[in-house]
Design a protein around this motif. Structure first.
Motif, PDB file in Angstrom:
ATOM      1  N   THR A  80       0.833  -1.205   0.000  1.00  0.00           N
ATOM      2  CA  THR A  80       0.000   0.000   0.000  1.00  0.00           C
ATOM      3  C   THR A  80       0.868   1.255   0.000  1.00  0.00           C
ATOM      4  OG1 THR A  80      -0.051  -0.027   2.406  1.00  0.00           O
ATOM      5  CG2 THR A  80      -1.841  -1.171   1.264  1.00  0.00           C
ATOM      6  N   GLY A  81       0.218   2.396  -0.166  1.00  0.00           N
ATOM      7  CA  GLY A  81       0.895   3.675  -0.034  1.00  0.00           C
ATOM      8  C   GLY A  81       1.087   4.402  -1.346  1.00  0.00           C
ATOM      9  N   ASP A  82       1.143   5.721  -1.240  1.00  0.00           N
ATOM     10  CA  ASP A  82       1.330   6.595  -2.400  1.00  0.00           C
ATOM     11  C   ASP A  82       2.760   7.120  -2.438  1.00  0.00           C
ATOM     12  OD1 ASP A  82      -1.404   6.411  -3.133  1.00  0.00           O
ATOM     13  OD2 ASP A  82      -1.907   7.935  -1.640  1.00  0.00           O
ATOM     14  N   ARG A  83       3.242   7.392  -3.639  1.00  0.00           N
ATOM     15  CA  ARG A  83       4.599   7.921  -3.814  1.00  0.00           C
ATOM     16  C   ARG A  83       4.627   9.401  -3.433  1.00  0.00           C
ATOM     17  NH1 ARG A  83       7.839   4.224  -5.334  1.00  0.00           N
ATOM     18  NH2 ARG A  83       9.634   5.578  -5.502  1.00  0.00           N
ATOM     19  N   PHE A  84       5.766   9.816  -2.894  1.00  0.00           N
ATOM     20  CA  PHE A  84       6.022  11.224  -2.621  1.00  0.00           C
ATOM     21  C   PHE A  84       7.462  11.522  -3.015  1.00  0.00           C
ATOM     22  CE2 PHE A  84       7.152   9.000   1.255  1.00  0.00           C
ATOM     23  CZ  PHE A  84       8.341   9.615   1.663  1.00  0.00           C
ATOM     24  N   THR A  85       7.800  12.783  -3.161  1.00  0.00           N
ATOM     25  CA  THR A  85       9.138  13.160  -3.605  1.00  0.00           C
ATOM     26  C   THR A  85       9.855  13.988  -2.550  1.00  0.00           C
ATOM     27  OG1 THR A  85       8.344  15.169  -4.688  1.00  0.00           O
ATOM     28  CG2 THR A  85       8.446  13.171  -6.033  1.00  0.00           C
ATOM     29  N   VAL A  86      11.171  13.949  -2.602  1.00  0.00           N
ATOM     30  CA  VAL A  86      12.019  14.791  -1.755  1.00  0.00           C
ATOM     31  C   VAL A  86      13.195  15.270  -2.588  1.00  0.00           C
ATOM     32  CG1 VAL A  86      11.401  13.656   0.417  1.00  0.00           C
ATOM     33  CG2 VAL A  86      13.395  12.871  -0.839  1.00  0.00           C
ATOM     34  N   THR A  87      13.693  16.440  -2.247  1.00  0.00           N
ATOM     35  CA  THR A  87      14.890  17.004  -2.866  1.00  0.00           C
ATOM     36  C   THR A  87      15.815  17.455  -1.756  1.00  0.00           C
ATOM     37  OG1 THR A  87      13.672  17.728  -4.825  1.00  0.00           O
ATOM     38  CG2 THR A  87      15.789  18.801  -4.400  1.00  0.00           C
ATOM     39  N   VAL A  88      17.090  17.108  -1.879  1.00  0.00           N
ATOM     40  CA  VAL A  88      18.088  17.451  -0.872  1.00  0.00           C
ATOM     41  C   VAL A  88      19.324  17.976  -1.587  1.00  0.00           C
ATOM     42  CG1 VAL A  88      19.521  16.560   1.007  1.00  0.00           C
ATOM     43  CG2 VAL A  88      17.233  15.625   0.651  1.00  0.00           C
ATOM     44  N   CYS A  89      19.935  19.022  -1.057  1.00  0.00           N
ATOM     45  CA  CYS A  89      21.186  19.571  -1.575  1.00  0.00           C
ATOM     46  C   CYS A  89      22.229  19.566  -0.470  1.00  0.00           C
ATOM     47  CB  CYS A  89      20.991  21.002  -2.073  1.00  0.00           C
ATOM     48  SG  CYS A  89      19.837  21.140  -3.436  1.00  0.00           S
ATOM     49  N   ALA A  90      23.496  19.347  -0.845  1.00  0.00           N
ATOM     50  CA  ALA A  90      24.572  19.341   0.146  1.00  0.00           C
ATOM     51  C   ALA A  90      25.897  19.643  -0.539  1.00  0.00           C
ATOM     52  CB  ALA A  90      24.625  17.998   0.858  1.00  0.00           C
ATOM     53  N   GLU A  91      26.908  19.891   0.278  1.00  0.00           N
ATOM     54  CA  GLU A  91      28.239  20.244  -0.210  1.00  0.00           C
ATOM     55  C   GLU A  91      29.139  19.030  -0.448  1.00  0.00           C
ATOM     56  OE1 GLU A  91      29.310  23.359  -1.040  1.00  0.00           O
ATOM     57  OE2 GLU A  91      27.258  24.031  -0.672  1.00  0.00           O
ATOM     58  N   SER A  92      28.816  17.893   0.169  1.00  0.00           N
ATOM     59  CA  SER A  92      29.640  16.695  -0.007  1.00  0.00           C
ATOM     60  C   SER A  92      28.730  15.476  -0.157  1.00  0.00           C
ATOM     61  CB  SER A  92      30.578  16.498   1.187  1.00  0.00           C
ATOM     62  OG  SER A  92      29.848  16.103   2.337  1.00  0.00           O
ATOM     63  N   ARG A  93      29.288  14.408  -0.676  1.00  0.00           N
ATOM     64  CA  ARG A  93      28.502  13.176  -0.845  1.00  0.00           C
ATOM     65  C   ARG A  93      28.038  12.624   0.500  1.00  0.00           C
ATOM     66  NH1 ARG A  93      32.914  11.536  -4.962  1.00  0.00           N
ATOM     67  NH2 ARG A  93      31.932  12.098  -6.940  1.00  0.00           N
ATOM     68  N   GLU A  94      28.934  12.655   1.503  1.00  0.00           N
ATOM     69  CA  GLU A  94      28.573  12.154   2.826  1.00  0.00           C
ATOM     70  C   GLU A  94      27.442  12.980   3.438  1.00  0.00           C
ATOM     71  OE1 GLU A  94      31.662  12.762   1.792  1.00  0.00           O
ATOM     72  OE2 GLU A  94      32.604  10.772   1.818  1.00  0.00           O
ATOM     73  N   ALA A  95      27.543  14.309   3.304  1.00  0.00           N
ATOM     74  CA  ALA A  95      26.480  15.180   3.817  1.00  0.00           C
ATOM     75  C   ALA A  95      25.175  14.939   3.065  1.00  0.00           C
ATOM     76  CB  ALA A  95      26.894  16.646   3.718  1.00  0.00           C
ATOM     77  N   LEU A  96      25.267  14.675   1.768  1.00  0.00           N
ATOM     78  CA  LEU A  96      24.064  14.392   0.975  1.00  0.00           C
ATOM     79  C   LEU A  96      23.397  13.102   1.454  1.00  0.00           C
ATOM     80  CD1 LEU A  96      22.475  15.537  -1.488  1.00  0.00           C
ATOM     81  CD2 LEU A  96      23.742  13.896  -2.883  1.00  0.00           C
ATOM     82  N   LEU A  97      24.193  12.072   1.715  1.00  0.00           N
ATOM     83  CA  LEU A  97      23.643  10.819   2.223  1.00  0.00           C
ATOM     84  C   LEU A  97      22.992  11.027   3.581  1.00  0.00           C
ATOM     85  CD1 LEU A  97      23.193   7.774   1.982  1.00  0.00           C
ATOM     86  CD2 LEU A  97      25.510   7.441   2.898  1.00  0.00           C
TER      87      LEU A  97
END
Length: 135
Positions: free
Chosen positions: A43-60
């Motif tokens: 079950t469940g509906d899809r939703f979206t998120v957007t994230v920005c960061a300065e490094s790959r680790e910070a993005l994760l």
């Protein structure tokens, strides 16, 4: 892409691999979902998120933190993750997930993602990540 849950003192860790950076992010997010519960309804509906960061680790870190935030705010467990990452300039992650109502599952609470022992590295076969979650 694959993941394994690892016991970590009082916490839980996810070790994941993927051919591309986006693949390993999806695998870690899938590990986060699996750390919550044994089985996941369709079950469940899809939703979206957007994230920005300065490094790959910070993005994760910020991506996983956003998934936990969405769980708390929407009352859903994010599952079936799809991720794309733009590495031109500031790193930008666009993702979607299916939100399963927490009322439909018997879930363990994951309190937070941590930087403790976090690893994100390129390997000869792609990418590897290790992330510890506070339970």
């Amino acid at each position: 892409m694959t993941f394994e849950l690892r016991e970590h003192t009082a916490d839980v860790a996810v070790e994941a691999t993927g051919e591309a950076l986006a693949d390993v992010f999806e695998a870690v997010a899938s590990g986060l979902s699996a750390a919550h519960c044994e089985s996941i309804p369709e079950t469940g509906d899809r939703f979206t998120v957007t994230v920005c960061a300065e490094s790959r680790e910070a993005l994760l870190f910020d991506y996983l933190d956003e998934l936990i935030y969405q769980r708390d705010v929407r009352g859903v467990l994010p599952v079936d993750h799809r991720v794309s990452i733009d590495e031109d300039g500031t790193l930008t992650l666009d993702a979607s997930a299916r939100g399963v109502s927490v009322g439909d599952i018997e879930a363990r609470e994951i309190k937070a993602v941590t930087y403790s022992e976090m690893a994100l590295e390129r390997t000869p076969s792609g990418w590897r990540a290790y992330v510890v979650f506070d339970v």
